[in-house]
Design a protein around this motif. Structure first.
Motif, PDB file in Angstrom:
ATOM      1  N   ALA A   1       1.844  -3.481   2.592  1.00 16.29           N
ATOM      2  CA  ALA A   1       1.683  -2.103   2.131  1.00 16.29           C
ATOM      3  C   ALA A   1       1.660  -1.221   3.362  1.00 16.29           C
ATOM      4  CB  ALA A   1       0.387  -1.929   1.327  1.00 16.29           C
ATOM      5  N   GLY A   2       2.113   0.007   3.201  1.00 15.36           N
ATOM      6  CA  GLY A   2       2.189   0.921   4.326  1.00 15.36           C
ATOM      7  C   GLY A   2       0.830   1.355   4.849  1.00 15.36           C
ATOM      8  N   VAL A   3       0.804   1.638   6.156  1.00 13.74           N
ATOM      9  CA  VAL A   3      -0.405   2.125   6.830  1.00 13.74           C
ATOM     10  C   VAL A   3      -0.032   3.399   7.580  1.00 13.74           C
ATOM     11  CG1 VAL A   3      -2.242   1.586   8.468  1.00 13.74           C
ATOM     12  CG2 VAL A   3      -1.186  -0.261   7.147  1.00 13.74           C
ATOM     13  N   PRO A   4      -0.724   4.528   7.293  1.00  8.75           N
ATOM     14  CA  PRO A   4      -1.847   4.663   6.363  1.00  8.75           C
ATOM     15  C   PRO A   4      -1.376   4.890   4.931  1.00  8.75           C
ATOM     16  CG  PRO A   4      -1.416   6.744   7.439  1.00  8.75           C
ATOM     17  CD  PRO A   4      -0.441   5.763   8.040  1.00  8.75           C
ATOM     18  N   GLY A   5      -2.310   4.928   3.998  1.00 11.71           N
ATOM     19  CA  GLY A   5      -2.026   5.346   2.635  1.00 11.71           C
ATOM     20  C   GLY A   5      -1.850   4.243   1.613  1.00 11.71           C
ATOM     21  N   ARG A   6      -1.514   3.053   2.054  1.00  3.63           N
ATOM     22  CA  ARG A   6      -1.235   1.920   1.162  1.00  3.63           C
ATOM     23  C   ARG A   6      -0.129   2.239   0.157  1.00  3.63           C
ATOM     24  NH1 ARG A   6      -5.795  -2.318  -1.202  1.00  3.63           N
ATOM     25  NH2 ARG A   6      -4.365  -4.075  -1.269  1.00  3.63           N
ATOM     26  N   HIS A   7       0.907   2.912   0.697  1.00  2.00           N
ATOM     27  CA  HIS A   7       2.082   3.202  -0.117  1.00  2.00           C
ATOM     28  C   HIS A   7       3.220   2.255   0.311  1.00  2.00           C
ATOM     29  CE1 HIS A   7      -0.040   6.492  -1.870  1.00  2.00           C
ATOM     30  NE2 HIS A   7      -0.138   7.158  -0.722  1.00  2.00           N
ATOM     31  N   GLU A   8       4.447   2.673   0.101  1.00  2.58           N
ATOM     32  CA  GLU A   8       5.597   1.837   0.432  1.00  2.58           C
ATOM     33  C   GLU A   8       5.581   1.406   1.898  1.00  2.58           C
ATOM     34  OE1 GLU A   8       6.826   3.946  -3.294  1.00  2.58           O
ATOM     35  OE2 GLU A   8       5.650   4.437  -1.521  1.00  2.58           O
ATOM     36  N   PRO A   9       6.050   0.198   2.181  1.00  3.07           N
ATOM     37  CA  PRO A   9       6.088  -0.289   3.569  1.00  3.07           C
ATOM     38  C   PRO A   9       7.260   0.310   4.337  1.00  3.07           C
ATOM     39  CG  PRO A   9       6.960  -1.965   2.091  1.00  3.07           C
ATOM     40  CD  PRO A   9       6.479  -0.843   1.222  1.00  3.07           C
ATOM     41  N   THR A  10       7.112   1.572   4.685  1.00  4.78           N
ATOM     42  CA  THR A  10       8.126   2.282   5.471  1.00  4.78           C
ATOM     43  C   THR A  10       7.410   3.144   6.495  1.00  4.78           C
ATOM     44  OG1 THR A  10       8.156   4.109   3.879  1.00  4.78           O
ATOM     45  CG2 THR A  10       9.798   2.373   3.571  1.00  4.78           C
ATOM     46  N   GLY A  11       7.897   3.116   7.729  1.00  3.99           N
ATOM     47  CA  GLY A  11       7.337   3.982   8.766  1.00  3.99           C
ATOM     48  C   GLY A  11       5.862   3.729   9.006  1.00  3.99           C
TER      49      GLY A  11
ATOM     50  N   THR B   1       0.559   1.064  -3.623  1.00  4.20           N
ATOM     51  CA  THR B   1       0.579   2.101  -4.642  1.00  4.20           C
ATOM     52  C   THR B   1       1.783   2.998  -4.399  1.00  4.20           C
ATOM     53  OG1 THR B   1      -1.838   2.076  -4.767  1.00  4.20           O
ATOM     54  CG2 THR B   1      -0.711   4.002  -5.678  1.00  4.20           C
ATOM     55  N   PRO B   2       2.778   3.003  -5.290  1.00  3.43           N
ATOM     56  CA  PRO B   2       3.961   3.841  -5.075  1.00  3.43           C
ATOM     57  C   PRO B   2       3.603   5.321  -4.997  1.00  3.43           C
ATOM     58  CG  PRO B   2       4.368   2.204  -6.793  1.00  3.43           C
ATOM     59  CD  PRO B   2       2.895   2.173  -6.508  1.00  3.43           C
ATOM     60  N   GLU B   3       4.291   6.031  -4.121  1.00  2.00           N
ATOM     61  CA  GLU B   3       4.028   7.470  -3.984  1.00  2.00           C
ATOM     62  C   GLU B   3       4.545   8.248  -5.185  1.00  2.00           C
ATOM     63  OE1 GLU B   3       3.557   9.439  -0.155  1.00  2.00           O
ATOM     64  OE2 GLU B   3       5.052   8.009   0.578  1.00  2.00           O
ATOM     65  N   ALA B   4       5.623   7.758  -5.800  1.00  2.00           N
ATOM     66  CA  ALA B   4       6.133   8.358  -7.036  1.00  2.00           C
ATOM     67  C   ALA B   4       6.275   7.220  -8.053  1.00  2.00           C
ATOM     68  CB  ALA B   4       7.449   9.077  -6.773  1.00  2.00           C
ATOM     69  N   SER B   5       7.418   7.109  -8.700  1.00  2.00           N
ATOM     70  CA  SER B   5       7.635   5.954  -9.558  1.00  2.00           C
ATOM     71  C   SER B   5       7.983   4.754  -8.686  1.00  2.00           C
ATOM     72  CB  SER B   5       8.762   6.221 -10.558  1.00  2.00           C
ATOM     73  OG  SER B   5      10.021   6.204  -9.897  1.00  2.00           O
ATOM     74  N   THR B   6       7.760   3.565  -9.212  1.00  2.00           N
ATOM     75  CA  THR B   6       8.058   2.359  -8.432  1.00  2.00           C
ATOM     76  C   THR B   6       9.523   2.318  -8.030  1.00  2.00           C
ATOM     77  OG1 THR B   6       6.318   1.161  -9.602  1.00  2.00           O
ATOM     78  CG2 THR B   6       7.962  -0.153  -8.426  1.00  2.00           C
ATOM     79  N   ALA B   7      10.420   2.580  -8.987  1.00  2.00           N
ATOM     80  CA  ALA B   7      11.854   2.484  -8.724  1.00  2.00           C
ATOM     81  C   ALA B   7      12.290   3.449  -7.629  1.00  2.00           C
ATOM     82  CB  ALA B   7      12.638   2.739 -10.008  1.00  2.00           C
ATOM     83  N   GLU B   8      11.720   4.648  -7.611  1.00  2.00           N
ATOM     84  CA  GLU B   8      12.099   5.650  -6.604  1.00  2.00           C
ATOM     85  C   GLU B   8      11.751   5.204  -5.191  1.00  2.00           C
ATOM     86  OE1 GLU B   8      11.490  10.029  -7.751  1.00  2.00           O
ATOM     87  OE2 GLU B   8      10.148   8.956  -9.110  1.00  2.00           O
ATOM     88  N   GLY B   9      10.758   4.337  -5.062  1.00  2.00           N
ATOM     89  CA  GLY B   9      10.292   3.955  -3.737  1.00  2.00           C
ATOM     90  C   GLY B   9      10.802   2.629  -3.232  1.00  2.00           C
ATOM     91  N   LEU B  10      11.791   2.045  -3.892  1.00  2.00           N
ATOM     92  CA  LEU B  10      12.242   0.703  -3.511  1.00  2.00           C
ATOM     93  C   LEU B  10      13.358   0.693  -2.469  1.00  2.00           C
ATOM     94  CD1 LEU B  10      12.116  -1.227  -6.914  1.00  2.00           C
ATOM     95  CD2 LEU B  10      10.586  -1.463  -4.936  1.00  2.00           C
TER      96      LEU B  10
END
Length: 253
Positions: free
Chosen positions: A200-210, A236-245
């Motif tokens: 999971a992304g750091v910070p925020g626990r969103h998508e693993p990008t940047g 936790t996706p920032e928007a919908s799951t599909a949008e963040g893949l």
């Protein structure tokens, strides 16, 4: 390239639970995990796994009271009976779902008595389920205040002291980055003990990008180390799951 799994507790939550299996397969995942599957019928989940040709990677113990409740009992003095009862219920579900791994949660506790309790319960669990692959996972204090297992060095000590062939490390890159501030170094030091990886992304626990983690570098390190297990997307996706893949497509490019 790592093999990626979808954590259905975190991803595709815009859909009813039983529809998330199909959505994960359609999105390109060949495996899934569910943190606490105990509110759902095990046979119905198994049917979804078979229908969509999905590997079931991981479930957690204990079963109940995740929302606002305890985070496990394995290290909590005085809760041995509760831990063992929950573990047996977990095994009944695992008998149907056939997960590759079961994560044994330590719970909130501190001190020498908690450590002794944790070691005793882990040894019991490893003997209780010798054919199961059990895992322990260090969690950061910010997300899990008071959680007993909050350090990778401690996890390594616990694994060595238990000394069971069916107990391994669950390496969550999100927690590793927060705990050590250098996920690459943490993987180099503790990756050989890992039987399961989460991201999971750091910070925020969103998508693993940047963010704080060089994700292409981390995925390359997994490949370079010979890690052959699954890498579960537990964010936790920032928007919908599909949008963040987009990260998934980029990792496979």
């Amino acid at each position: 390239m790592p093999r990626f799994a979808a954590n259905l507790t975190f991803l595709f939550t815009e859909l009813p639970f039983m529809e998330r299996f199909a959505a994960a397969k359609e999105a390109g995942f060949d495996a899934v995990e569910v943190l606490f599957p105990y509110d759902f019928a095990a046979q119905e989940m198994r049917a979804q796994l078979i229908r969509h040709d999905l590997t079931f990677v991981l479930q957690n113990t204990p079963p109940p009271n995740w929302a606002g409740g305890e985070r496990g009992f394995a290290a909590v003095p005085g809760s041995e009976a509760r831990f063992r009862s929950d573990f047996d219920r977990c095994l009944r579900y695992a008998g149907v779902l056939k997960p590759l791994h079961i994560h044994v949660m330590a719970g909130r506790a501190q001190g020498a008595v908690a450590r002794a309790t944790y070691l005793r319960n882990l040894r019991w669990a490893c003997e209780r389920a010798p054919q199961a692959s059990l895992t322990i996972e260090p969690l950061n204090e910010g997300d899990m205040p008071g959680y007993f297992l909050n350090d990778f060095a401690l996890a390594a000590e616990i694994l060595d002291e238990v000394g069971a062939p069916n107990l391994g490390l669950q390496f969550d890159a999100y927690h590793a980055q927060i705990l050590t501030e250098d996920v690459a170094a943490a993987w180099e030091a503790y990756g050989p003990r890992a039987v399961h990886v989460q991201i999971a992304g750091v910070p925020g626990r969103h998508e693993p990008t940047g963010g704080a983690v060089d994700w292409p570098g981390f995925f390359a390190a997994l490949d370079g180390s010979g890690y052959a297990g699954w890498v579960s997307a537990e964010y936790t996706p920032e928007a919908s799951t599909a949008e963040g893949l987009g990260w998934l497509a980029a990792a496979r490019a």
